[in-house]
Design a protein around this motif. Sequence first.
Motif, PDB file in Angstrom:
ATOM      1  N   PRO A   1      -9.717   6.216  -3.168  1.00 43.58           N
ATOM      2  CA  PRO A   1     -10.248   7.287  -4.010  1.00 43.58           C
ATOM      3  C   PRO A   1      -9.706   7.296  -5.437  1.00 43.58           C
ATOM      4  O   PRO A   1     -10.361   7.810  -6.334  1.00 43.58           O
TER       5      PRO A   1
ATOM      6  N   TYR B   1      -3.153   5.640  -7.164  1.00 42.01           N
ATOM      7  CA  TYR B   1      -2.368   5.658  -5.934  1.00 42.01           C
ATOM      8  C   TYR B   1      -1.421   4.459  -5.823  1.00 42.01           C
ATOM      9  O   TYR B   1      -0.650   4.370  -4.887  1.00 42.01           O
TER      10      TYR B   1
ATOM     11  N   LEU C   1      -0.522   2.226  -0.384  1.00 42.95           N
ATOM     12  CA  LEU C   1      -0.701   3.024  -1.608  1.00 42.95           C
ATOM     13  C   LEU C   1       0.689   3.441  -2.077  1.00 42.95           C
ATOM     14  O   LEU C   1       1.235   4.468  -1.661  1.00 42.95           O
TER      15      LEU C   1
ATOM     16  N   LEU D   1       1.861   6.868  -3.274  1.00 41.03           N
ATOM     17  CA  LEU D   1       1.953   7.978  -2.321  1.00 41.03           C
ATOM     18  C   LEU D   1       3.146   7.844  -1.385  1.00 41.03           C
ATOM     19  O   LEU D   1       3.471   8.782  -0.651  1.00 41.03           O
TER      20      LEU D   1
ATOM     21  N   GLU E   1       5.678  10.787   0.585  1.00 37.73           N
ATOM     22  CA  GLU E   1       5.367  10.881   2.012  1.00 37.73           C
ATOM     23  C   GLU E   1       6.601  10.546   2.865  1.00 37.73           C
ATOM     24  O   GLU E   1       6.905  11.249   3.829  1.00 37.73           O
TER      25      GLU E   1
ATOM     26  N   PHE F   1       4.617   7.105   7.333  1.00 36.12           N
ATOM     27  CA  PHE F   1       3.407   6.897   6.544  1.00 36.12           C
ATOM     28  C   PHE F   1       2.193   7.565   7.179  1.00 36.12           C
ATOM     29  O   PHE F   1       2.019   7.538   8.393  1.00 36.12           O
ATOM     30  N   LEU F   2       1.318   8.093   6.365  1.00 39.94           N
ATOM     31  CA  LEU F   2       0.012   8.529   6.863  1.00 39.94           C
ATOM     32  C   LEU F   2      -0.998   8.242   5.751  1.00 39.94           C
ATOM     33  O   LEU F   2      -1.681   7.220   5.786  1.00 39.94           O
ATOM     34  N   GLN F   3      -1.036   9.077   4.723  1.00 39.50           N
ATOM     35  CA  GLN F   3      -1.983   8.854   3.631  1.00 39.50           C
ATOM     36  C   GLN F   3      -1.667   7.574   2.857  1.00 39.50           C
ATOM     37  O   GLN F   3      -2.570   6.962   2.286  1.00 39.50           O
TER      38      GLN F   3
ATOM     39  N   LYS G   1      -0.753   4.715   3.966  1.00 42.59           N
ATOM     40  CA  LYS G   1      -1.155   3.499   4.686  1.00 42.59           C
ATOM     41  C   LYS G   1      -2.549   3.707   5.245  1.00 42.59           C
ATOM     42  O   LYS G   1      -2.718   4.141   6.397  1.00 42.59           O
ATOM     43  N   PRO G   2      -3.576   3.438   4.437  1.00 39.64           N
ATOM     44  CA  PRO G   2      -4.944   3.637   4.924  1.00 39.64           C
ATOM     45  C   PRO G   2      -5.388   2.447   5.787  1.00 39.64           C
ATOM     46  O   PRO G   2      -4.551   1.720   6.306  1.00 39.64           O
ATOM     47  N   ARG G   3      -6.666   2.261   5.916  1.00 37.39           N
ATOM     48  CA  ARG G   3      -7.161   1.190   6.786  1.00 37.39           C
ATOM     49  C   ARG G   3      -6.758  -0.195   6.277  1.00 37.39           C
ATOM     50  O   ARG G   3      -6.760  -0.447   5.077  1.00 37.39           O
TER      51      ARG G   3
END
Lengths: 328, 328
Positions: free
Chosen positions: B131, B135, B174, B177, B181, B188-190, B192-194
């Motif tokens: 997005p 990031y 990212l 972020l 985090e 990690f959550l946001q 480490k995306p796909r």
Amino acid sequence: MKLGSLKEGGRDGTLIVVSRDLTHAVRATGIAPTLQAALDDWHNAAPRLNALYDEVNAGTAEGRFALDLNALAAPLPRAYEFVDGSAYLPHVERVRKARGAEVPASFYTDPLMYQATSAGFLGPRDPVVVPSEDYGIDLEAEVLVVTDDVPMAVTPEQAAGHIQLVGLVNDVSLRGLIPAELAKGFGFLQSKPRSALSPVLVTPDELGDAWQDSKLHLPMRTWINGQWFGEAECGVDMQFNFAQLVAHAAKTRPLTAGTLVGSGTIANQDTAKGASCLAEQRTVETLRDGQPSTPFLKYEDTVRIEITDAAGQSIFGAIEQVIAPLKR
Amino acid sequence: MKLGSLKEGGRDGTLIVVSRDLTHAVRATGIAPTLQAALDDWHNAAPRLNALYDEVNAGTAEGRFALDLNALAAPLPRAYEFVDGSAYLPHVERVRKARGAEVPASFYTDPLMYQATSAGFLGPRDPVVVPSEDYGIDLEAEVLVVTDDVPMAVTPEQAAGHIQLVGLVNDVSLRGLIPAELAKGFGFLQSKPRSALSPVLVTPDELGDAWQDSKLHLPMRTWINGQWFGEAECGVDMQFNFAQLVAHAAKTRPLTAGTLVGSGTIANQDTAKGASCLAEQRTVETLRDGQPSTPFLKYEDTVRIEITDAAGQSIFGAIEQVIAPLKR
């Protein structure tokens, strides 16, 4: 409607529609073989499952059978994603205080959430198998929601419309492994093994007035070895509602249909409501008495987690589990 | 053998057996509709898939077609579990040094590993949609293995026998972020995306002498915008082999068939080998020059990740991705 899965038909079980009073069910295999398959095609499947639910409740569904909750798998025996929030800040505050850690100010505006294992969920009556009693075995009674496909970067307002099912989870935690694992900096892995789901998941409309503002407004009732342990109010002290939690999870990724989003352990500022996990009860004792007096769970201990409606009827069925050693 | 998935047939794609030289393939739907289904029944499916592989290589398989790697889904378009190690301590040492953090002594004896998202893997040529460019978009070139069912608390020796497939992953990170985090304490959550997987996964026997001691002994070749970026040796400086990583993940839970276990970013003590992620390159620059000079990825930047055998033949096919904005 209420949906569950039988332990038959393969690794994902067999989807059943369960009557409102949890006494009867019917296989939904004419609509979708598994709950995951139904969620993958939710907009087509849900109306058909709802129609079947009406027949199950009316007693007219073909193939309707008396349901044994002990025979159920988790509604989603395995899933693609489980992210678990910590929306009840009294729990976060007390547990952090117990390990001498601060609660950052950002926790009140930015949800705390971790990536949890989703590869296997225990059935509601399956034993919690742990290799060692020394791991500090704990329950965590939580509410969770299941989404359909959620686009990346949705707003909380948009996220609310993607909450399709609500249920309970026993987020088993191994307290003895947590400090060293969190000290490594990358979150939980060994300290958060498989969790158990409630016998059924239900659509939000099933909750009536108890589902408001993307929160469940009922008490979470827990028992340990048959003794009352807590009845914390799920609708009180929940800093972030489920719509906010879903949006948080989806900030940088889409969520796949069948994603589970947990609330975190239900906890209230009012300690008279009891606790939903032993870590918190022990913290309350430590703050009060200088040391904890309630031990963690041992083999053969039992836990029971349930939410009832205003009339005393179980909504999701109870999670009832025994702690058990690993057979090697 | 080499296995992949076409973007057809549903959310899990359609299983194909791919020729050793990656030029041809055949649908394996007579054996298993999807790779997950094959892994669910691996001991029955693998010998039959192997026989089909022989036919694909010989040019005799019925329905054999010329393969377009650009058309492939991830071999597992969605999976039930992905746990990612940090087995290359030079990477951990440099990245921690860059953020002023210490490497605890235990990191040299106890694997660092995090619970990653498995709900969706990008295909090898899919764009990395983020997005915001702010990031701090980074690649991480890693090796991973896929297991069959692994019992809880297996030893590393037992775990080695559960490694059924090997492949590559671009573990998109990212960086912007991550600090906030990780400071929250739950991993990690946001940030480490796909992630993306290589066009094919291969059985360890396909790797010949390059697969020894549950490690891949070949260089990880990476390019950014067509420029050489690194060729770190996967067999060098890997503190924990895949058998140890699988055993670590399985300490308190069984692993479901189709679990992916990542190595962490490939990194060597020898900085002449280049890097496998920008965070590390920037750290090397900071340690050398006082500040980083290589920026993180921007929209329209491309990354390429590949491993070739001694003869220069691509083993897994290349991951080739462009960074792209989110269409809202």
